[in-house]
Structure formats: C-alpha cells, structure tokens
Scaffold this motif. Structure first.
Motif, PDB file in Angstrom:
ATOM      1  N   UNK A 179     -34.305  27.265  21.467  1.00  0.00           N
ATOM      2  CA  UNK A 179     -34.935  26.122  20.813  1.00  0.00           C
ATOM      3  C   UNK A 179     -34.018  25.544  19.738  1.00  0.00           C
ATOM      4  N   UNK A 180     -34.112  24.239  19.502  1.00  0.00           N
ATOM      5  CA  UNK A 180     -33.167  23.485  18.677  1.00  0.00           C
ATOM      6  C   UNK A 180     -32.986  24.070  17.266  1.00  0.00           C
ATOM      7  N   UNK A 181     -34.077  24.271  16.531  1.00  0.00           N
ATOM      8  CA  UNK A 181     -33.965  24.771  15.153  1.00  0.00           C
ATOM      9  C   UNK A 181     -33.403  26.195  15.139  1.00  0.00           C
ATOM     10  N   UNK A 182     -33.843  27.037  16.098  1.00  0.00           N
ATOM     11  CA  UNK A 182     -33.348  28.411  16.174  1.00  0.00           C
ATOM     12  C   UNK A 182     -31.852  28.428  16.461  1.00  0.00           C
ATOM     13  N   UNK A 183     -31.389  27.544  17.348  1.00  0.00           N
ATOM     14  CA  UNK A 183     -29.960  27.456  17.665  1.00  0.00           C
ATOM     15  C   UNK A 183     -29.157  27.088  16.423  1.00  0.00           C
ATOM     16  N   UNK A 184     -29.681  26.142  15.635  1.00  0.00           N
ATOM     17  CA  UNK A 184     -28.981  25.723  14.417  1.00  0.00           C
ATOM     18  C   UNK A 184     -28.940  26.866  13.399  1.00  0.00           C
ATOM     19  N   UNK A 185     -30.067  27.544  13.201  1.00  0.00           N
ATOM     20  CA  UNK A 185     -30.114  28.614  12.214  1.00  0.00           C
ATOM     21  C   UNK A 185     -29.271  29.812  12.646  1.00  0.00           C
ATOM     22  N   UNK A 186     -29.235  30.101  13.946  1.00  0.00           N
ATOM     23  CA  UNK A 186     -28.370  31.184  14.422  1.00  0.00           C
ATOM     24  C   UNK A 186     -26.911  30.837  14.147  1.00  0.00           C
ATOM     25  N   UNK A 187     -26.564  29.564  14.286  1.00  0.00           N
ATOM     26  CA  UNK A 187     -25.209  29.117  13.969  1.00  0.00           C
ATOM     27  C   UNK A 187     -24.895  29.365  12.503  1.00  0.00           C
ATOM     28  N   UNK A 188     -25.872  29.096  11.621  1.00  0.00           N
ATOM     29  CA  UNK A 188     -25.678  29.333  10.196  1.00  0.00           C
ATOM     30  C   UNK A 188     -25.440  30.816   9.915  1.00  0.00           C
ATOM     31  N   UNK A 189     -26.307  31.670  10.491  1.00  0.00           N
ATOM     32  CA  UNK A 189     -26.214  33.111  10.222  1.00  0.00           C
ATOM     33  C   UNK A 189     -24.926  33.698  10.805  1.00  0.00           C
ATOM     34  N   UNK A 190     -24.539  33.192  11.975  1.00  0.00           N
ATOM     35  CA  UNK A 190     -23.329  33.670  12.635  1.00  0.00           C
ATOM     36  C   UNK A 190     -22.086  33.285  11.835  1.00  0.00           C
ATOM     37  N   UNK A 191     -22.195  32.223  11.050  1.00  0.00           N
ATOM     38  CA  UNK A 191     -21.058  31.775  10.248  1.00  0.00           C
ATOM     39  C   UNK A 191     -20.697  32.785   9.167  1.00  0.00           C
ATOM     40  N   UNK A 192     -21.669  33.565   8.709  1.00  0.00           N
ATOM     41  CA  UNK A 192     -21.411  34.467   7.576  1.00  0.00           C
ATOM     42  C   UNK A 192     -20.356  35.519   7.914  1.00  0.00           C
ATOM     43  N   UNK A 193     -20.565  36.376   8.933  1.00  0.00           N
ATOM     44  CA  UNK A 193     -19.500  37.345   9.245  1.00  0.00           C
ATOM     45  C   UNK A 193     -18.234  36.684   9.769  1.00  0.00           C
ATOM     46  N   UNK A 194     -18.390  35.572  10.506  1.00  0.00           N
ATOM     47  CA  UNK A 194     -17.216  34.899  11.065  1.00  0.00           C
ATOM     48  C   UNK A 194     -16.287  34.397   9.967  1.00  0.00           C
ATOM     49  N   UNK A 195     -16.840  33.687   8.974  1.00  0.00           N
ATOM     50  CA  UNK A 195     -16.008  33.110   7.936  1.00  0.00           C
ATOM     51  C   UNK A 195     -15.587  34.138   6.890  1.00  0.00           C
ATOM     52  N   UNK A 196     -16.404  35.158   6.666  1.00  0.00           N
ATOM     53  CA  UNK A 196     -15.971  36.233   5.770  1.00  0.00           C
ATOM     54  C   UNK A 196     -14.731  36.912   6.349  1.00  0.00           C
ATOM     55  N   UNK A 197     -14.743  37.145   7.667  1.00  0.00           N
ATOM     56  CA  UNK A 197     -13.588  37.748   8.327  1.00  0.00           C
ATOM     57  C   UNK A 197     -12.358  36.864   8.238  1.00  0.00           C
TER      58      UNK A 197
END
Length: 270
Positions: A179-197
């Motif tokens: 679902x659209x909002x879930x896809x966007x929020x998962x993108x936000x959460x996934x950004x945390x470990x990705x960008x920290x790395x």
C-alpha cells in the motif's frame, strides 16, 4: 561564493529531496555542477549531510520506534517482524554497496549519468503508477520476507546517482503489492541503516581531511549542512506523506523528466 552559503544551499537541497522520489544525490551533484565548484571536494559532505535528513525521520516517527522498542522488550511478534523487515531490506544494499563502493564513487561526479537516470526514473514512475495494482499489504510488520528482499534489491538501483533511493524503494513496494503510505514509510525506515552505513564509510575514509579542513570543507561546514538538512527534511516529510496519501506520484515523475532533460541540454551545450 562563501563556503558556508554553499553548505546552506546544499543542506536545503538535501532536506527537500532526500525523501521525495527525485534523487537527493542527483540534485546535489547537479547543484555542484551548476554552482561551478569542485564536486570531488564536496563528495563526502554530500553523503554525510544525508544523515541530518535521516535524523528527521527518527524525530518524526519516535512514537513508532518507541513502540517497537517496548514491543521487543515484551517479545511482541509484530515488533520483531518490524525489525526483521528493516534489516532484511537493508541487507542487499549493504553487501552490494561494500563490494562495488569504488565503482559507485566513480559515478558520483558524473552529472550526465544523473540526468539520464532522472529521465528514465521519471518514465518508470509513470509506468508503475499506470499499471501497478492497488497495494493490499498495510504495515511494515505485515510485509512478507520475499517482498521485503525484493524491495531491498530494487533499492540497490539507487547506487546509480539520479535513480533515487526513496523512489526505488517506494515504487518497488508499489509494484510488489504494498500500500502507498506503507511503501513510503518503509522507505523512510530503510533509509536509517542504509545512510548510517554510507555515512560511516565516508567518515572513515575522509576523517583526516574533514578534521583538518584541508579542502576547505571541514566538520564545521558539514555541521551546518547537517542541521539545515535536518530542519528542512522535517517540514518536507510531513507534507509528502500528507500529499501521497491522497494523490499519486505523477507530478514527481514529470518533474524528474523536465529537470533531467534540462540538465542534459545544459551539459551538452555548455
């Protein structure tokens, strides 16, 4: 142009574009070209200030993270699935990014690659918006492992500057039935470990240069860009979630195509 003014401009660009499907890295690269300064000197800065935008997600979604932490302490299955999905989604980019880091960094100064990626990505968004069926998976913890892994691999496309990490993960989620909002929020959460790395790697590689400020871009300059991107991202994320909950991604697609085409024309004619 004063170096602090450049830091503020790039911080604003980062804060506005990090979570929109338009590529923050691509815009930072084009900004360095347009303003006419040494892109290589600002490469580490451009990566590190993305962590300021990521911190905005921690602040905006602190209740979600707190609820997950409490759930972990109570051994709540939903909290464990939330953590599982974020870590599995992050895994492909961690492995592929580590293996291909030198090739990825070689692309970071290529504005022409950014222009083409913006155009192709915009067309991809229009096609997915048109043909993807409405998502039925609601909630990050409800996403099956197979689809999470698929989104993780799709996110790796964003290693090409101009593709957009958030755009790849959001559109990947939509194409896999999220679902659209879930896809966007998962993108936000996934950004945390990705960008920290990614930020950790840049700090390790460029620590001495940043500490000495030898290139003119030291930790003080980075701090200014970090703070600006943090503040701007908080405003933008709130507006973005409100918008995409009610509308589609087509305006972002057309924006990408126009900016990419304009950049390509400018790079060819300059």
């Amino acid at each position: 142009m004063p170096i602090l003014l450049i830091a503020i401009i790039l911080g604003i660009v980062e804060g506005v574009t990090e979570f929109l499907p338009v590529s923050s890295t691509g815009h930072l690269i084009l900004a360095t070209e347009l303003l006419g300064f040494d892109a290589e000197k600002w490469a580490a800065f451009n990566v590190i200030i993305q962590l300021g935008a990521i911190l905005a997600i921690v602040v905006l979604y602190w209740r979600t993270f707190w609820a997950v932490l409490e759930g972990l302490l109570r051994n709540n299955p939903m909290s464990w699935r939330f953590i599982r999905n974020v870590l599995i989604g992050f895994l492909p980019s961690a492995i592929i990014g580590f293996v291909l880091i030198n090739k990825i960094e070689a692309l970071l100064g290529n504005a022409e690659v950014v222009a083409w990626a913006l155009i192709v990505g915009g067309i991809a968004i229009l096609l997915i918006e048109k043909f993807a069926k409405p998502g039925e998976i609601v909630g990050v913890a409800e996403m099956p492992i197979g689809r999470v892994l698929g989104i993780g691999f799709i996110q790796c496309l964003a290693m090409i500057p101009g593709v957009s990490r958030s755009g790849a993960t959001i559109l990947g989620g939509l194409s896999l039935g999220v679902e659209r909002r879930t896809a966007a929020e998962f993108s936000f959460f996934l950004a945390i470990p990705t960008m920290v790395g990614a930020t950790t790697l840049e700090l390790v590689k460029h620590h001495d240069t940043l500490l000495s400020g030898a290139s003119g871009v030291g930790f003080g300059t980075v701090a200014v860009g970090f703070i600006v991107s943090f503040v701007v991202a908080i405003v933008v994320v709130k507006a973005f979630i409100h918008y995409i909950s009610r509308h589609g991604f087509a305006p972002f697609a057309w924006y990408r195509i126009v900016v990419g085409a304009a950049a390509l024309a400018w790079l060819t004619l300059r």
